[in-house]
Design a protein around this motif. Structure first.
Motif, PDB file in Angstrom:
ATOM      1  N   GLU A 110      -6.805   1.634  -8.412  1.00 41.06           N
ATOM      2  CA  GLU A 110      -5.619   1.729  -7.570  1.00 41.06           C
ATOM      3  C   GLU A 110      -5.227   3.188  -7.346  1.00 41.06           C
ATOM      4  O   GLU A 110      -4.854   3.580  -6.232  1.00 41.06           O
ATOM      5  N   SER A 146      -5.097   4.871  -3.666  1.00 41.20           N
ATOM      6  CA  SER A 146      -3.812   5.367  -3.179  1.00 41.20           C
ATOM      7  C   SER A 146      -3.951   6.698  -2.449  1.00 41.20           C
ATOM      8  O   SER A 146      -3.162   7.009  -1.552  1.00 41.20           O
ATOM      9  N   GLN A 164       0.823  -1.204   0.000  1.00 39.79           N
ATOM     10  CA  GLN A 164       0.000   0.000   0.000  1.00 39.79           C
ATOM     11  C   GLN A 164       0.862   1.260   0.000  1.00 39.79           C
ATOM     12  O   GLN A 164       0.561   2.226  -0.708  1.00 39.79           O
ATOM     13  N   MET A 218       2.228   1.758  -3.449  1.00 41.84           N
ATOM     14  CA  MET A 218       1.162   2.263  -4.319  1.00 41.84           C
ATOM     15  C   MET A 218       1.017   3.777  -4.156  1.00 41.84           C
ATOM     16  O   MET A 218       0.906   4.522  -5.147  1.00 41.84           O
ATOM     17  N   VAL A 219       1.043   4.229  -2.911  1.00 40.22           N
ATOM     18  CA  VAL A 219       0.892   5.653  -2.633  1.00 40.22           C
ATOM     19  C   VAL A 219       2.038   6.445  -3.254  1.00 40.22           C
ATOM     20  O   VAL A 219       1.821   7.464  -3.929  1.00 40.22           O
ATOM     21  N   HIS A 244       1.907   6.817  -7.131  1.00 36.90           N
ATOM     22  CA  HIS A 244       0.860   7.652  -7.715  1.00 36.90           C
ATOM     23  C   HIS A 244       0.790   9.066  -7.126  1.00 36.90           C
ATOM     24  O   HIS A 244      -0.174   9.783  -7.352  1.00 36.90           O
ATOM     25  N   ARG A 245       1.825   9.467  -6.427  1.00 38.67           N
ATOM     26  CA  ARG A 245       1.773  10.795  -5.804  1.00 38.67           C
ATOM     27  C   ARG A 245       2.046  11.909  -6.812  1.00 38.67           C
ATOM     28  O   ARG A 245       1.756  13.078  -6.550  1.00 38.67           O
TER      29      ARG A 245
END
Length: 462
Positions: A423, A427, A282, A285-286, A289-290
């Motif tokens: 996703e 995120s 997780q 993922m964050v 996609h930031r």
């Protein structure tokens, strides 16, 4: 096919008769008007002109290379208050210019002329004349990128010149000089007309600096960097056609409350609780996609389109279609999204968690963007682009993103565009910058905008 053969047989018989009687008469008869009409029709559909190549005979290299060039320009920090505008406007207007510069070579497809609000008439091609559609797209994308990014660095300006001339030199070996010149002039004229239209969309309106309205539950700039308000005047921007916002009203979040038993408190606590038990996956993922560092302002979505086109090995016609669809979708969806954001003007999780819940040192995994919380723009953008790419490449297109290889982040793979969009939305909750309701409603909004475009714009001829 039978109709074309019949026309050819008819024309051959007529020409034979003409030449026969020409030997018997001083002034041989000209072809009848009917024969001329048939000849013109055969030239138009390519039956008599093997040199008239359709757009689908060219590779998508020209679009991919210009998307990648654009990414270099989007890495530069944006001017205060512009936020995601640079990437989404570039996707939209470059996509439209690319599509219009090659659609005359796509017999099944039609121009956007007459379908978009205030959209100007596009230039006409010369009947029966050949065009090198990749050269046309190259000229269009070079022209409109220069116009959209006038303040880019000297290095980027040099790179744009180099890219344009390199591709044009390549194309010069594939066709005669007249065809290349005709194609280049057509592409440049398309780009100039599209840009003149873009310049009236309201993005350049002069407005005062935005000052957030203070009050309980209302958005305020967030720690630790306290960014300026991004895109507060989105409502002034022109949407691209009537009906694109139909059905985009979304249910409001729970009423603001500081009561621990209230739905609002529970919505914020969900964000806090998730932040305390994040898995390594997780967290990855964050971070992926930031958007920043890397491509601030939504450039990640430009990178996605480039990589999908490369992995699909698309021809130029499909690449242009994917470009115009995703560009129109993101521009309209983000315009509607930010209009709603400043209408709801909802407080961000970090403000509530620190000031109401009492976790004064809590922070999100990355700096909270400088705009109100509801709905989530990343969720909107991910969903709308996913739906558009699905409309071109299908439901189960498998792909891998290498957007941040240069930062050392592992690639991420997906079984569908829908999985990618979900996703992206999730995120933002795991990252601590959005509530789950904001992401869920954002995805609904993005999908609705794309559906409005797919049902409201005719890409295919009747």
């Amino acid at each position: 096919m039978k109709q074309t053969l019949s026309k050819l047989m008819y024309l051959l018989f007529t020409l034979t008769a003409v030449f026969y009687f020409a030997g018997c008469q001083k002034n041989p008869p000209a072809l009848s008007e009917r024969n001329k009409m048939i000849t013109d029709e055969l030239i138009a559909d390519g039956s008599l002109s093997g040199h008239l190549q359709q757009t689908k005979t060219f590779s998508s290299e020209v679009i991919i290379k210009w998307l990648n060039q654009q990414l270099d320009m989007l890495r530069v920090p944006l001017a205060p208050g512009t936020g995601s505008q640079a990437a989404e406007r570039a996707l939209a207007y470059c996509g439209i210019a690319a599509y219009e510069s090659v659609v005359p070579g796509m017999p099944a497809y039609k121009s956007l002329q007459g379908q978009l609000t205030d959209f100007p008439a596009m230039p006409s091609t010369e009947p029966g004349k050949a065009y090198h559609w990749a050269a046309s797209a190259n000229a269009a994308l070079a022209t409109i990128n220069r116009l959209l990014f006038p303040a880019t660095s000297d290095a980027n300006k040099t790179n744009m010149n180099t890219l344009e001339s390199t591709l044009q030199s390549q194309y010069a070996t594939e066709s005669d000089a007249q065809t290349i010149a005709r194609s280049v002039n057509f592409g440049r004229e398309v780009a100039n007309r599209v840009f003149q239209w873009a310049s009236t969309d309201g993005s350049a309106n002069a407005n005062p600096s935005y000052v957030p309205t203070p009050g309980p539950g209302l958005w305020e700039s967030t720690p630790p960097n306290f960014p300026a308000a991004v895109n507060p005047y989105a409502s002034q921007r022109r949407l691209m056609f009537n009906g694109v916002a139909d059905g985009t009203a979304i249910a409001a979040p729970p009423p603001y409350s500081t009561d621990p038993s209230s739905p609002f408190y529970a919505m914020v606590k969900d964000v806090y609780d998730k932040s305390q038990s994040l898995t390594a996956e997780q967290t990855a993922m964050v971070i992926y996609h930031r958007d920043a560092p890397g491509y601030p302002g939504g450039g990640h979505f430009v990178a996605i389109l480039s990589q999908v086109l490369s992995q699909a090995q698309s021809k130029l016609d499909i690449a242009a279609l994917a470009y115009v669809k995703t560009g129109m979708a993101t521009y309209n969806a983000i315009t509607i999204c930010f209009t709603l954001k400043y209408s709801y003007n909802l407080v961000r999780p970090i403000t509530y968690i620190r000031n109401v819940m009492g976790y004064t040192s809590w922070s999100a995994l990355f700096n909270t963007p400088g705009h109100p919380e509801f709905p989530a723009a990343h969720a909107v953008n991910g969903a709308t682009i996913a739906k558009m790419l699905t409309s071109v490449f299908g439901d189960n297109f498998q792909f891998t993103l290498h957007t941040y290889d240069y930062l050392g982040l592992p690639a991420r793979s997906y079984s569908s565009f829908y999985a990618m969009g979900k996703e992206m939305a999730d995120s933002r909750v795991f990252g601590g910058v959005h509530y789950q309701a904001s992401c869920d409603k954002g995805r609904q909004l993005g999908e609705r905008v794309s559906q409005n475009i797919l049902s409201g714009i005719e890409f295919l001829k009747d």
